[in-house]
Design a protein around this motif. Structure first.
Motif, PDB file in Angstrom:
ATOM      1  N   THR A 204      29.787 -52.425  23.155  1.00 40.31           N
ATOM      2  CA  THR A 204      29.915 -52.878  21.772  1.00 40.31           C
ATOM      3  C   THR A 204      28.601 -53.473  21.285  1.00 40.31           C
ATOM      4  O   THR A 204      27.749 -53.878  22.087  1.00 40.31           O
ATOM      5  CB  THR A 204      31.025 -53.938  21.626  1.00 40.31           C
ATOM      6  OG1 THR A 204      30.505 -55.229  21.997  1.00 40.31           O
ATOM      7  CG2 THR A 204      32.222 -53.624  22.516  1.00 40.31           C
ATOM      8  N   THR A 205      28.471 -53.561  19.958  1.00 37.84           N
ATOM      9  CA  THR A 205      27.296 -54.198  19.353  1.00 37.84           C
ATOM     10  C   THR A 205      27.666 -55.548  18.745  1.00 37.84           C
ATOM     11  O   THR A 205      26.957 -56.031  17.848  1.00 37.84           O
ATOM     12  CB  THR A 205      26.687 -53.292  18.264  1.00 37.84           C
ATOM     13  OG1 THR A 205      27.640 -53.141  17.187  1.00 37.84           O
ATOM     14  CG2 THR A 205      26.328 -51.922  18.817  1.00 37.84           C
ATOM     15  N   LYS A 206      28.734 -56.143  19.222  1.00 36.50           N
ATOM     16  CA  LYS A 206      29.223 -57.380  18.611  1.00 36.50           C
ATOM     17  C   LYS A 206      28.168 -58.478  18.588  1.00 36.50           C
ATOM     18  O   LYS A 206      28.052 -59.229  17.606  1.00 36.50           O
ATOM     19  CB  LYS A 206      30.464 -57.869  19.367  1.00 36.50           C
ATOM     20  CG  LYS A 206      31.102 -59.095  18.746  1.00 36.50           C
ATOM     21  CD  LYS A 206      32.389 -59.482  19.467  1.00 36.50           C
ATOM     22  CE  LYS A 206      33.054 -60.682  18.797  1.00 36.50           C
ATOM     23  NZ  LYS A 206      34.336 -61.036  19.468  1.00 36.50           N
ATOM     24  N   GLY A 207      27.380 -58.580  19.636  1.00 40.62           N
ATOM     25  CA  GLY A 207      26.400 -59.661  19.708  1.00 40.62           C
ATOM     26  C   GLY A 207      25.082 -59.372  19.031  1.00 40.62           C
ATOM     27  O   GLY A 207      24.264 -60.289  18.879  1.00 40.62           O
ATOM     28  N   ASP A 368      32.163 -58.645   8.147  1.00 42.53           N
ATOM     29  CA  ASP A 368      31.263 -58.015   9.107  1.00 42.53           C
ATOM     30  C   ASP A 368      32.059 -57.302  10.201  1.00 42.53           C
ATOM     31  O   ASP A 368      32.982 -57.893  10.790  1.00 42.53           O
ATOM     32  CB  ASP A 368      30.347 -59.057   9.751  1.00 42.53           C
ATOM     33  CG  ASP A 368      29.253 -59.535   8.792  1.00 42.53           C
ATOM     34  OD1 ASP A 368      29.189 -59.006   7.669  1.00 42.53           O
ATOM     35  OD2 ASP A 368      28.486 -60.427   9.174  1.00 42.53           O
ATOM     36  N   PHE A 369      31.676 -56.053  10.475  1.00 43.70           N
ATOM     37  CA  PHE A 369      32.282 -55.270  11.551  1.00 43.70           C
ATOM     38  C   PHE A 369      31.181 -54.820  12.518  1.00 43.70           C
ATOM     39  O   PHE A 369      30.040 -54.580  12.108  1.00 43.70           O
ATOM     40  CB  PHE A 369      32.997 -54.034  10.999  1.00 43.70           C
ATOM     41  CG  PHE A 369      34.392 -54.295  10.487  1.00 43.70           C
ATOM     42  CD1 PHE A 369      35.498 -53.724  11.109  1.00 43.70           C
ATOM     43  CD2 PHE A 369      34.601 -55.096   9.372  1.00 43.70           C
ATOM     44  CE1 PHE A 369      36.785 -53.948  10.638  1.00 43.70           C
ATOM     45  CE2 PHE A 369      35.884 -55.330   8.889  1.00 43.70           C
ATOM     46  CZ  PHE A 369      36.983 -54.754   9.530  1.00 43.70           C
ATOM     47  N   TYR A 370      31.550 -54.677  13.784  1.00 43.16           N
ATOM     48  CA  TYR A 370      30.611 -54.199  14.804  1.00 43.16           C
ATOM     49  C   TYR A 370      31.110 -52.886  15.394  1.00 43.16           C
ATOM     50  O   TYR A 370      32.279 -52.518  15.248  1.00 43.16           O
ATOM     51  CB  TYR A 370      30.410 -55.241  15.900  1.00 43.16           C
ATOM     52  CG  TYR A 370      31.652 -55.585  16.701  1.00 43.16           C
ATOM     53  CD1 TYR A 370      31.938 -54.936  17.911  1.00 43.16           C
ATOM     54  CD2 TYR A 370      32.529 -56.588  16.269  1.00 43.16           C
ATOM     55  CE1 TYR A 370      33.065 -55.260  18.649  1.00 43.16           C
ATOM     56  CE2 TYR A 370      33.660 -56.912  17.007  1.00 43.16           C
ATOM     57  CZ  TYR A 370      33.927 -56.250  18.194  1.00 43.16           C
ATOM     58  OH  TYR A 370      35.045 -56.560  18.916  1.00 43.16           O
ATOM     59  N   LEU A 371      30.225 -52.166  16.080  1.00 43.12           N
ATOM     60  CA  LEU A 371      30.507 -50.831  16.600  1.00 43.12           C
ATOM     61  C   LEU A 371      30.982 -50.887  18.059  1.00 43.12           C
ATOM     62  O   LEU A 371      30.488 -51.704  18.846  1.00 43.12           O
ATOM     63  CB  LEU A 371      29.245 -49.967  16.505  1.00 43.12           C
ATOM     64  CG  LEU A 371      29.347 -48.516  16.990  1.00 43.12           C
ATOM     65  CD1 LEU A 371      30.312 -47.717  16.117  1.00 43.12           C
ATOM     66  CD2 LEU A 371      27.963 -47.870  17.003  1.00 43.12           C
TER      67      LEU A 371
END
Length: 437
Positions: A204-207, A368-371
């Motif tokens: 994930t790209t959350k951070g 905001d959303f992450y991939l």
């Protein structure tokens, strides 16, 4: 046309007939027949081709005035069809704006994954779907090779499946979830429960890379193999409107590794969906779920770009280019009205509208959303329907994972050739006017 008459028939000379004895008459007849010349060959009919213009065509002399409509009506239909097609295309073009974007992240995976952007999830919880994989951070399941990010599922440690064992990811601090059920799994040979029978990957790209409105493109080749569940999707950084699905979920692409003969759609079909609802029992995903079938091929045989364009007025997914739209959702009214949810849940608790108070039609898709990129396996949420194509487990069975493991000689060989998802590039842009862009 001509007729030829034989000379015997035109002769007018009289014939003499005499009466004699039977013997002498017969002898003369036989002798005369033997001495007579062979009869002349007769021709009875000659045909000649009729020359062009010799046949009368009276139907051309007088035309029916109604015949012109045979030509006029189809031409009118073609014209109206072109006008309608033009209006549809115009409406589609006008509904999609050409926004200005700021680059947030781009990688062709010529170098290892950046720890500042990517997180390798280490969990056993299955993300709420009862999936069968344990996600790891090991090079066995997630690695960069030859300019590709590879997510590869493999078999679990066999000893952990056949003897009593506790898989506790909190002991070494690797678990990436705060929930106990996402970090601990148990094999109990008495009741038939087992730890996750497969090891796989979810990154994930959350951070390090999230957007509120913008564009995402992932170029990938999907895996082929029974009961694999690849996905490219997005989740909110914060549960602003409540736990899933109240704060939304964006599925850019998800598919199945089974072949084209799988009734629900195998690796020849991808689907795109939005998840949203006041609680997990009232998810409005079915209002905006679309499928796209590959044309005479599968999504496992080559690379495709899976894209998303998202603004404050609409959101849509596409394959390879923006003209090949899969899912299009217009933010033209509040999602609470879109859902047409019941007044109360099964426990007769009133359902509360969590979105309309913002005044934005895009809520909950205004955060905001992450991939997320992952290859899941199996599951108990119905993504693989019970009793279809030899499915070796039943969703509601407490032994579902155990039954799946016992059938590994059936499904694991189907993974050997191309049972991993390969990602060639990831690009993320932020729409100008948001998040400092």
């Amino acid at each position: 046309m001509s007729f030829i008459i034989g000379p015997d028939e035109t002769s007018n000379s009289p014939r003499d007939f005499s009466i004699a004895s039977n013997a002498s008459s017969t002898s003369r007849d036989v002798a005369a027949a033997a001495a007579a010349p062979p009869p002349q060959q007769r021709t009875f009919f000659h045909s000649r081709r009729i020359k062009k213009g010799e046949i009368e065509r009276p139907w051309l002399d007088k035309k029916d005035p109604r015949e012109k409509w045979v030509t006029i009506l189809p031409l009118i239909g073609i014209f109206l069809g072109l006008v309608a097609s033009g209006l549809i295309i115009y409406d589609g073009v006008m509904s999609v704006q050409n926004h200005v974007y700021c680059p947030v992240y781009e990688s062709d995976f010529s170098r290892p994954l950046s720890d500042k952007v990517w997180t390798k999830d280490v969990q056993v919880g299955g993300f709420g779907n009862g999936q069968f994989e344990q996600t790891t951070n090991t090079d066995e399941n997630v690695f960069v090779k030859d300019g590709m990010l590879v997510l590869k599922p493999t078999l679990q440690n066999e000893e952990w499946m056949t003897t009593n064992h506790v898989l506790n990811l909190t002991l070494d601090g690797t678990c990436t979830s705060n929930s106990w059920k996402d970090c601990v799994a148990v094999t109990n040979t008495t009741n038939g429960t087992v730890v996750n029978p497969v090891r796989s990957a979810r990154v994930t790209t959350k951070g390090g890379a999230s957007i509120k409105y913008g564009r995402v493109e992932v170029e990938a080749k999907l895996p082929a193999g029974d009961w694999l569940w690849p996905a490219i999707w997005m989740m909110p950084v914060k549960n602003t409107y409540g736990p899933w699905p109240a704060s939304g979920e964006i599925d850019i692409m998800e598919s199945r590794g089974n072949n084209y003969s799988y009734p629900q759609g195998g690796n020849n079909i991808i689907s795109s969906t939005l998840h949203w609802g006041p609680d997990s029992a009232n998810d409005g995903w079915w209002h905006n779920n679309k499928k796209q079938e590959a044309f005479h091929t599968t999504y496992s045989t080559g690379f495709h770009t899976y894209g998303l364009e998202w603004s404050e007025k609409y959101i849509y997914s596409y394959i390879d280019n923006r003209l090949m739209q899969v899912l299009y959702t217009n933010f033209d009214k509040p999602f609470w009205k879109k859902g047409k949810f019941p007044p109360a849940d099964a426990e007769r608790t009133r359902l509360i509208d969590p979105w309309s108070q913002t005044g934005h039609f895009s809520t909950p898709f205004d955060q905001d959303f992450y991939l997320i990129l992952n290859v899941a396996v199996g599951g108990s949420n119905g993504w693989f329907e019970d009793g279809v194509k030899g499915k070796p487990w039943v969703d509601d069975s407490p032994r579902a994972k155990h039954d799946f493991w016992n059938a590994r000689e059936q499904w694991y060989p189907t993974w050997q050739e191309s049972g991993q998802m390969e990602i060639r590039s990831v690009k993320i842009w932020q729409q100008k006017g948001y998040n400092g862009c």
